[in-house]
Scaffold this motif. Structure first.
Motif, PDB file in Angstrom:
ATOM      1  N   ALA A 277      16.438   8.705   4.683  1.00  0.00           N
ATOM      2  CA  ALA A 277      15.000   8.582   4.391  1.00  0.00           C
ATOM      3  C   ALA A 277      14.423   9.913   3.912  1.00  0.00           C
ATOM      4  CB  ALA A 277      14.255   8.091   5.626  1.00  0.00           C
ATOM      5  N   ILE A 278      14.824  11.001   4.581  1.00  0.00           N
ATOM      6  CA  ILE A 278      14.307  12.333   4.220  1.00  0.00           C
ATOM      7  C   ILE A 278      14.821  12.749   2.839  1.00  0.00           C
ATOM      8  CG2 ILE A 278      14.340  14.796   4.854  1.00  0.00           C
ATOM      9  CD1 ILE A 278      14.490  13.717   7.850  1.00  0.00           C
TER      10      ILE A 278
ATOM     11  N   ALA B 143       0.821  -1.217   0.000  1.00  0.00           N
ATOM     12  CA  ALA B 143       0.000   0.000   0.000  1.00  0.00           C
ATOM     13  C   ALA B 143       0.856   1.268   0.000  1.00  0.00           C
ATOM     14  CB  ALA B 143      -0.908  -0.003   1.237  1.00  0.00           C
ATOM     15  N   PHE B 144       2.059   1.171   0.574  1.00  0.00           N
ATOM     16  CA  PHE B 144       2.931   2.338   0.796  1.00  0.00           C
ATOM     17  C   PHE B 144       4.349   1.982   0.329  1.00  0.00           C
ATOM     18  CE2 PHE B 144       5.639   4.912   3.676  1.00  0.00           C
ATOM     19  CZ  PHE B 144       5.106   6.174   3.469  1.00  0.00           C
ATOM     20  N   PRO B 145       4.639   2.120  -0.985  1.00  0.00           N
ATOM     21  CA  PRO B 145       5.906   1.613  -1.548  1.00  0.00           C
ATOM     22  C   PRO B 145       7.130   2.500  -1.296  1.00  0.00           C
ATOM     23  CG  PRO B 145       4.597   2.576  -3.286  1.00  0.00           C
ATOM     24  CD  PRO B 145       3.787   2.734  -2.013  1.00  0.00           C
ATOM     25  N   TYR B 146       7.401   2.779  -0.029  1.00  0.00           N
ATOM     26  CA  TYR B 146       8.560   3.594   0.335  1.00  0.00           C
ATOM     27  C   TYR B 146       9.396   2.830   1.374  1.00  0.00           C
ATOM     28  CZ  TYR B 146       5.942   7.274  -2.018  1.00  0.00           C
ATOM     29  OH  TYR B 146       5.252   8.005  -2.954  1.00  0.00           O
ATOM     30  N   PRO B 147      10.273   1.906   0.915  1.00  0.00           N
ATOM     31  CA  PRO B 147      10.976   1.019   1.852  1.00  0.00           C
ATOM     32  C   PRO B 147      11.897   1.709   2.857  1.00  0.00           C
ATOM     33  CG  PRO B 147      11.869   0.806  -0.381  1.00  0.00           C
ATOM     34  CD  PRO B 147      10.612   1.614  -0.477  1.00  0.00           C
ATOM     35  N   VAL B 148      12.505   2.846   2.473  1.00  0.00           N
ATOM     36  CA  VAL B 148      13.410   3.536   3.415  1.00  0.00           C
ATOM     37  C   VAL B 148      12.595   4.093   4.591  1.00  0.00           C
ATOM     38  CG1 VAL B 148      15.277   5.223   3.657  1.00  0.00           C
ATOM     39  CG2 VAL B 148      14.877   4.146   1.438  1.00  0.00           C
ATOM     40  N   THR B 149      11.445   4.702   4.263  1.00  0.00           N
ATOM     41  CA  THR B 149      10.568   5.247   5.315  1.00  0.00           C
ATOM     42  C   THR B 149      10.012   4.130   6.191  1.00  0.00           C
ATOM     43  OG1 THR B 149       9.966   7.071   3.852  1.00  0.00           O
ATOM     44  CG2 THR B 149       8.525   6.685   5.738  1.00  0.00           C
ATOM     45  N   VAL B 150       9.594   3.022   5.579  1.00  0.00           N
ATOM     46  CA  VAL B 150       9.046   1.876   6.332  1.00  0.00           C
ATOM     47  C   VAL B 150      10.109   1.321   7.285  1.00  0.00           C
ATOM     48  CG1 VAL B 150       8.227  -0.518   6.123  1.00  0.00           C
ATOM     49  CG2 VAL B 150       7.312   1.245   4.605  1.00  0.00           C
ATOM     50  N   THR B 151      11.350   1.199   6.816  1.00  0.00           N
ATOM     51  CA  THR B 151      12.445   0.705   7.666  1.00  0.00           C
ATOM     52  C   THR B 151      12.720   1.680   8.804  1.00  0.00           C
ATOM     53  OG1 THR B 151      13.418  -0.263   5.662  1.00  0.00           O
ATOM     54  CG2 THR B 151      14.797  -0.245   7.620  1.00  0.00           C
TER      55      THR B 151
ATOM     56  N   PHE C  50       5.168   9.900   5.850  1.00  0.00           N
ATOM     57  CA  PHE C  50       4.349   9.100   6.765  1.00  0.00           C
ATOM     58  C   PHE C  50       3.374   9.949   7.594  1.00  0.00           C
ATOM     59  CE2 PHE C  50       3.810   5.372   9.693  1.00  0.00           C
ATOM     60  CZ  PHE C  50       3.572   4.430   8.697  1.00  0.00           C
ATOM     61  N   THR C  51       3.188  11.209   7.210  1.00  0.00           N
ATOM     62  CA  THR C  51       2.276  12.088   7.950  1.00  0.00           C
ATOM     63  C   THR C  51       0.820  11.788   7.554  1.00  0.00           C
ATOM     64  OG1 THR C  51       2.456  13.759   6.219  1.00  0.00           O
ATOM     65  CG2 THR C  51       3.967  13.956   8.079  1.00  0.00           C
TER      66      THR C  51
ATOM     67  N   THR D  84      21.553  -1.700   9.671  1.00  0.00           N
ATOM     68  CA  THR D  84      20.672  -0.767   8.943  1.00  0.00           C
ATOM     69  C   THR D  84      20.510  -1.201   7.494  1.00  0.00           C
ATOM     70  OG1 THR D  84      21.509   1.024  10.346  1.00  0.00           O
ATOM     71  CG2 THR D  84      20.294   1.679   8.368  1.00  0.00           C
ATOM     72  N   LEU D  85      21.644  -1.455   6.835  1.00  0.00           N
ATOM     73  CA  LEU D  85      21.618  -1.838   5.416  1.00  0.00           C
ATOM     74  C   LEU D  85      20.917  -3.178   5.202  1.00  0.00           C
ATOM     75  CD1 LEU D  85      25.235  -0.795   4.352  1.00  0.00           C
ATOM     76  CD2 LEU D  85      23.099   0.295   3.637  1.00  0.00           C
ATOM     77  N   GLY D  86      21.182  -4.153   6.086  1.00  0.00           N
ATOM     78  CA  GLY D  86      20.568  -5.483   5.964  1.00  0.00           C
ATOM     79  C   GLY D  86      19.054  -5.413   5.992  1.00  0.00           C
ATOM     80  N   ASN D  87      18.515  -4.635   6.927  1.00  0.00           N
ATOM     81  CA  ASN D  87      17.058  -4.523   7.059  1.00  0.00           C
ATOM     82  C   ASN D  87      16.452  -3.670   5.950  1.00  0.00           C
ATOM     83  OD1 ASN D  87      16.429  -6.070   9.539  1.00  0.00           O
ATOM     84  ND2 ASN D  87      17.914  -4.666  10.406  1.00  0.00           N
ATOM     85  N   LEU D  88      17.189  -2.655   5.523  1.00  0.00           N
ATOM     86  CA  LEU D  88      16.703  -1.819   4.420  1.00  0.00           C
ATOM     87  C   LEU D  88      16.627  -2.631   3.120  1.00  0.00           C
ATOM     88  CD1 LEU D  88      15.886   0.862   3.116  1.00  0.00           C
ATOM     89  CD2 LEU D  88      18.318   1.452   2.944  1.00  0.00           C
ATOM     90  N   PHE D  89      17.677  -3.402   2.825  1.00  0.00           N
ATOM     91  CA  PHE D  89      17.690  -4.229   1.605  1.00  0.00           C
ATOM     92  C   PHE D  89      16.583  -5.284   1.626  1.00  0.00           C
ATOM     93  CE2 PHE D  89      22.393  -3.095   1.090  1.00  0.00           C
ATOM     94  CZ  PHE D  89      22.160  -2.229   0.037  1.00  0.00           C
ATOM     95  N   THR D  90      16.332  -5.865   2.800  1.00  0.00           N
ATOM     96  CA  THR D  90      15.253  -6.857   2.918  1.00  0.00           C
ATOM     97  C   THR D  90      13.909  -6.214   2.586  1.00  0.00           C
ATOM     98  OG1 THR D  90      16.466  -8.116   4.593  1.00  0.00           O
ATOM     99  CG2 THR D  90      14.099  -8.488   4.477  1.00  0.00           C
ATOM    100  N   ASN D  91      13.653  -5.031   3.144  1.00  0.00           N
ATOM    101  CA  ASN D  91      12.392  -4.334   2.873  1.00  0.00           C
ATOM    102  C   ASN D  91      12.279  -3.912   1.412  1.00  0.00           C
ATOM    103  OD1 ASN D  91      11.209  -4.598   5.355  1.00  0.00           O
ATOM    104  ND2 ASN D  91      11.861  -2.603   6.125  1.00  0.00           N
ATOM    105  N   MET D  92      13.400  -3.516   0.809  1.00  0.00           N
ATOM    106  CA  MET D  92      13.383  -3.146  -0.615  1.00  0.00           C
ATOM    107  C   MET D  92      12.998  -4.352  -1.467  1.00  0.00           C
ATOM    108  SD  MET D  92      16.767  -0.721  -0.729  1.00  0.00           S
ATOM    109  CE  MET D  92      16.827  -0.390  -2.479  1.00  0.00           C
TER     110      MET D  92
END
Length: 304
Positions: A199-200, A30-38, A207-208, A79-87
């Motif tokens: 992320a910014i 629903a919200f395809p922004y993996p950096v923000t989600v992480t 995410f507001t 940080t990178l491991g979890n970000l890549f997984t979400n991507m």
């Protein structure tokens, strides 16, 4: 008793992981922004850590500058491991991301040899062949395949196994006051501050409630799913660190691959993912290679 504690930890690790993958995929769809989600996941984890420390649920550590400098590389790969997984989860099916991530033993063996001096036997190297071949076969026949999803999952393999090996090196050297939960807590907070500027810059402030309302998304549902995913994310990572302190990086990696089987099966059933016979065969060969790898690793001490 130790076996019972370890068994319980593995069970919780798998359970939290199933819930995280299901809710996280729904959020990313629903919200395809993996950096923000992480970032949200690290933020919720940081709040939980602060609550634990503020109300003395867990002792607040006294950290030296030298210790923080030693933890920084760990926080970076975490940080990178979890970000890549979400991507990867955002780009392809959950089951496919975890099929690729079944290659973790390959990265674990290479990194353990390079940094811990643990060299694999011929049997271990032979057991890696079906893992690599199976992942290749599954990739060729995957309905949701795309290169961004594939390489993101491969990058998460590299960074996650680097984290496990670095953790082991750090845990051997660490002072008594800094236990595994404290180490993970500090890494979570550091990861939040490392990822926030990225992320910014990369995705902006997305995410507001006002932005989400303008996109027509169900805000309450998205926030609820994000919170559950983030809580499960923090819980399974914390349990993962607790297990890592009790076992070797390779054993932890094997446990991780058994977890993949559980996650792949549950996600295929939950999301009704279309799976071809050849695709299933590729996944099966890779996971059989993982099982073979774990058996060969067990034999090693007896033959030494």
């Amino acid at each position: 008793m130790d076996t019972l504690v370890l068994g319980t930890l593995f069970g919780l690790w798998y359970l939290f992981n199933i819930y995280f993958n299901i809710y996280n995929k729904q959020v990313l769809k629903a919200f395809p922004y993996p950096v923000t989600v992480t970032l949200v996941q690290f933020a919720v984890g940081s709040v939980l850590v602060m609550i634990m420390w503020t109300f003395n649920l867990y002792k607040r550590p006294k950290i030296s500058g030298a210790q923080l400098a030693a933890i920084l590389p760990l926080a970076l790969v975490h940080t990178l491991g979890n970000l890549f997984t979400n991507m990867s989860l955002g780009k392809v099916a959950v089951s496919f991301t975890h099929t690729i991530k079944a290659m973790e033993p390959f990265f674990s063996v290479v990194l353990s040899a390079m940094f811990l001096g643990e060299f694999p036997t011929t049997w271990v190297v032979a057991s890696l062949l079906p893992i690599v071949g199976g992942v290749g076969l599954a990739s060729m026949t995957e309905a949701s395949f795309n290169w961004a999803g594939f390489w993101s999952a491969m990058a998460s393999n590299l960074t996650n196994q680097s984290r496990n090996v670095l953790s082991k090196k750090f845990m051997v050297k660490k002072e008594e006051s800094l236990d595994n939960i404290t180490l993970f807590s500090i890494i979570t907070i550091m990861s939040f501050f490392l990822l926030a500027p990225a992320a910014i810059v990369m995705e902006g402030v997305k995410f507001t409630p006002s932005y989400l309302q303008s996109t027509g998304l169900n805000i309450r549902q998205l926030y609820t799913r994000s919170l559950i995913a983030a809580l499960c994310f923090h819980a399974y990572q914390q349990v993962s660190y607790m297990i890592l302190q009790r076992v070797s990086p390779v054993t932890h990696s094997v446990g991780n691959c058994v977890k993949r089987v559980v996650v792949i099966v549950t996600s295929v059933l939950f999301f009704r993912t279309p799976v071809s016979p050849v695709n299933s065969l590729g996944t099966g060969i890779a996971l059989a290679g993982v099982f073979l790898y774990s058996r060969v690793k067990r034999i090693k001490p007896k033959t030494a």
